[in-house]
Design a protein around this motif. Sequence first.
Motif, PDB file in Angstrom:
ATOM      1  N   LEU A 229     -10.454  13.268   1.019  1.00 35.57           N
ATOM      2  CA  LEU A 229      -9.029  13.058   1.287  1.00 35.57           C
ATOM      3  C   LEU A 229      -8.185  14.181   0.693  1.00 35.57           C
ATOM      4  O   LEU A 229      -7.236  14.658   1.319  1.00 35.57           O
ATOM      5  CB  LEU A 229      -8.575  11.724   0.698  1.00 35.57           C
ATOM      6  CG  LEU A 229      -8.890  10.449   1.481  1.00 35.57           C
ATOM      7  CD1 LEU A 229      -8.525   9.233   0.645  1.00 35.57           C
ATOM      8  CD2 LEU A 229      -8.132  10.425   2.798  1.00 35.57           C
TER       9      LEU A 229
ATOM     10  N   GLU B 122     -15.347  10.388  -1.224  1.00 32.74           N
ATOM     11  CA  GLU B 122     -14.286  10.091  -0.260  1.00 32.74           C
ATOM     12  C   GLU B 122     -12.932  10.581  -0.753  1.00 32.74           C
ATOM     13  O   GLU B 122     -12.124  11.101   0.020  1.00 32.74           O
ATOM     14  CB  GLU B 122     -14.240   8.586   0.018  1.00 32.74           C
ATOM     15  CG  GLU B 122     -15.482   8.023   0.691  1.00 32.74           C
ATOM     16  CD  GLU B 122     -15.749   8.637   2.055  1.00 32.74           C
ATOM     17  OE1 GLU B 122     -14.770   9.070   2.728  1.00 32.74           O
ATOM     18  OE2 GLU B 122     -16.920   8.695   2.466  1.00 32.74           O
TER      19      GLU B 122
ATOM     20  N   THR C 178      -6.762   2.087   5.183  1.00 26.75           N
ATOM     21  CA  THR C 178      -5.335   1.996   5.472  1.00 26.75           C
ATOM     22  C   THR C 178      -4.731   0.902   4.591  1.00 26.75           C
ATOM     23  O   THR C 178      -5.437  -0.015   4.157  1.00 26.75           O
ATOM     24  CB  THR C 178      -5.059   1.639   6.945  1.00 26.75           C
ATOM     25  OG1 THR C 178      -5.533   0.306   7.196  1.00 26.75           O
ATOM     26  CG2 THR C 178      -5.738   2.616   7.897  1.00 26.75           C
TER      27      THR C 178
ATOM     28  N   ARG D 264      -7.307  17.428   2.486  1.00 29.19           N
ATOM     29  CA  ARG D 264      -6.281  17.400   3.545  1.00 29.19           C
ATOM     30  C   ARG D 264      -4.929  16.937   3.029  1.00 29.19           C
ATOM     31  O   ARG D 264      -3.994  16.757   3.804  1.00 29.19           O
ATOM     32  CB  ARG D 264      -6.746  16.477   4.677  1.00 29.19           C
ATOM     33  CG  ARG D 264      -8.064  16.879   5.298  1.00 29.19           C
ATOM     34  CD  ARG D 264      -8.420  16.011   6.479  1.00 29.19           C
ATOM     35  NE  ARG D 264      -8.634  14.614   6.096  1.00 29.19           N
ATOM     36  CZ  ARG D 264      -9.788  14.140   5.610  1.00 29.19           C
ATOM     37  NH1 ARG D 264     -10.814  14.946   5.435  1.00 29.19           N
ATOM     38  NH2 ARG D 264      -9.906  12.859   5.313  1.00 29.19           N
TER      39      ARG D 264
ATOM     40  N   GLU E  72     -16.117   1.889   4.629  1.00 32.49           N
ATOM     41  CA  GLU E  72     -15.585   2.548   5.825  1.00 32.49           C
ATOM     42  C   GLU E  72     -15.220   4.008   5.610  1.00 32.49           C
ATOM     43  O   GLU E  72     -14.889   4.707   6.569  1.00 32.49           O
ATOM     44  CB  GLU E  72     -14.355   1.782   6.334  1.00 32.49           C
ATOM     45  CG  GLU E  72     -14.649   0.323   6.679  1.00 32.49           C
ATOM     46  CD  GLU E  72     -13.474  -0.358   7.365  1.00 32.49           C
ATOM     47  OE1 GLU E  72     -12.698   0.345   8.065  1.00 32.49           O
ATOM     48  OE2 GLU E  72     -13.337  -1.577   7.223  1.00 32.49           O
TER      49      GLU E  72
ATOM     50  N   SER F 210     -13.015   7.287   3.771  1.00 35.24           N
ATOM     51  CA  SER F 210     -11.592   7.590   3.644  1.00 35.24           C
ATOM     52  C   SER F 210     -10.840   7.435   4.957  1.00 35.24           C
ATOM     53  O   SER F 210      -9.671   7.050   4.981  1.00 35.24           O
ATOM     54  CB  SER F 210     -11.406   9.012   3.103  1.00 35.24           C
ATOM     55  OG  SER F 210     -12.060   9.956   3.935  1.00 35.24           O
ATOM     56  N   GLU F 211     -11.522   7.731   6.072  1.00 39.13           N
ATOM     57  CA  GLU F 211     -10.854   7.631   7.368  1.00 39.13           C
ATOM     58  C   GLU F 211     -10.526   6.187   7.727  1.00 39.13           C
ATOM     59  O   GLU F 211      -9.581   5.920   8.463  1.00 39.13           O
ATOM     60  CB  GLU F 211     -11.733   8.258   8.467  1.00 39.13           C
ATOM     61  CG  GLU F 211     -11.975   9.754   8.307  1.00 39.13           C
ATOM     62  CD  GLU F 211     -10.685  10.551   8.321  1.00 39.13           C
ATOM     63  OE1 GLU F 211      -9.746  10.143   9.031  1.00 39.13           O
ATOM     64  OE2 GLU F 211     -10.611  11.566   7.606  1.00 39.13           O
ATOM     65  N   GLY F 212     -11.336   5.258   7.208  1.00 43.33           N
ATOM     66  CA  GLY F 212     -11.109   3.860   7.531  1.00 43.33           C
ATOM     67  C   GLY F 212     -10.156   3.147   6.596  1.00 43.33           C
ATOM     68  O   GLY F 212      -9.839   1.969   6.804  1.00 43.33           O
TER      69      GLY F 212
END
Length: 202
Positions: A113, A109, A28, A116, A22, A24-26
Amino acid sequence: MTKRDERTRQIIDQTIHLLREEGSEGLTLRKVAAACGITLSNVQYYFPGKPELIQATVAQFFTTCKELIQADRALVLPKDPESSKAFLKRVIEVLVVCDNQEFNVIFREIWALSSRDAALKATLEEYYRDYAQWMIGLIEEIFPQANEIVSLLIPYAEGYALVGNTVPLNRDKQVAMLVRLITEWPTAGRGVKGGSKVGIRR
């Protein structure tokens, strides 16, 4: 392995899977918990936040690589050209031109991350400083120009993780090229100094 170690490894393994599937955005902590079949609070007991989890994932990658290489290093004879060259090839295969596509994806990924997340970026930079010193210590007995060699190899490894599959040379040829560059370096390794002196001009 203790129960804590087993749980930590499970969480990191699922983190790797989610990063691969998924991005890095996916990723959690809630998704990691679901993938592990445990509660969110249980994951947070081991890793309070996403940055800590990512940092542990990076550390696990480096630890795995180090363990592989240290086992081979014990077999190298510094003054033996063949064992020195074979070890150098192994270092490049494992640490530089790595064929573990899973970790190549994961590192893309993680760097995304870090662009940011200042804390994660600082952590990665510190890991790489330590990693560079470890690599220097690993090869300096064989190759006196260890600082220059490591300064070439680490950025090459990062670039390879990004674009290695798109360049004209395949993996085996890239490994051979790097071995040749290093062993032909002016006054290169004591164990391989009988080779050609057509090296990198400084």
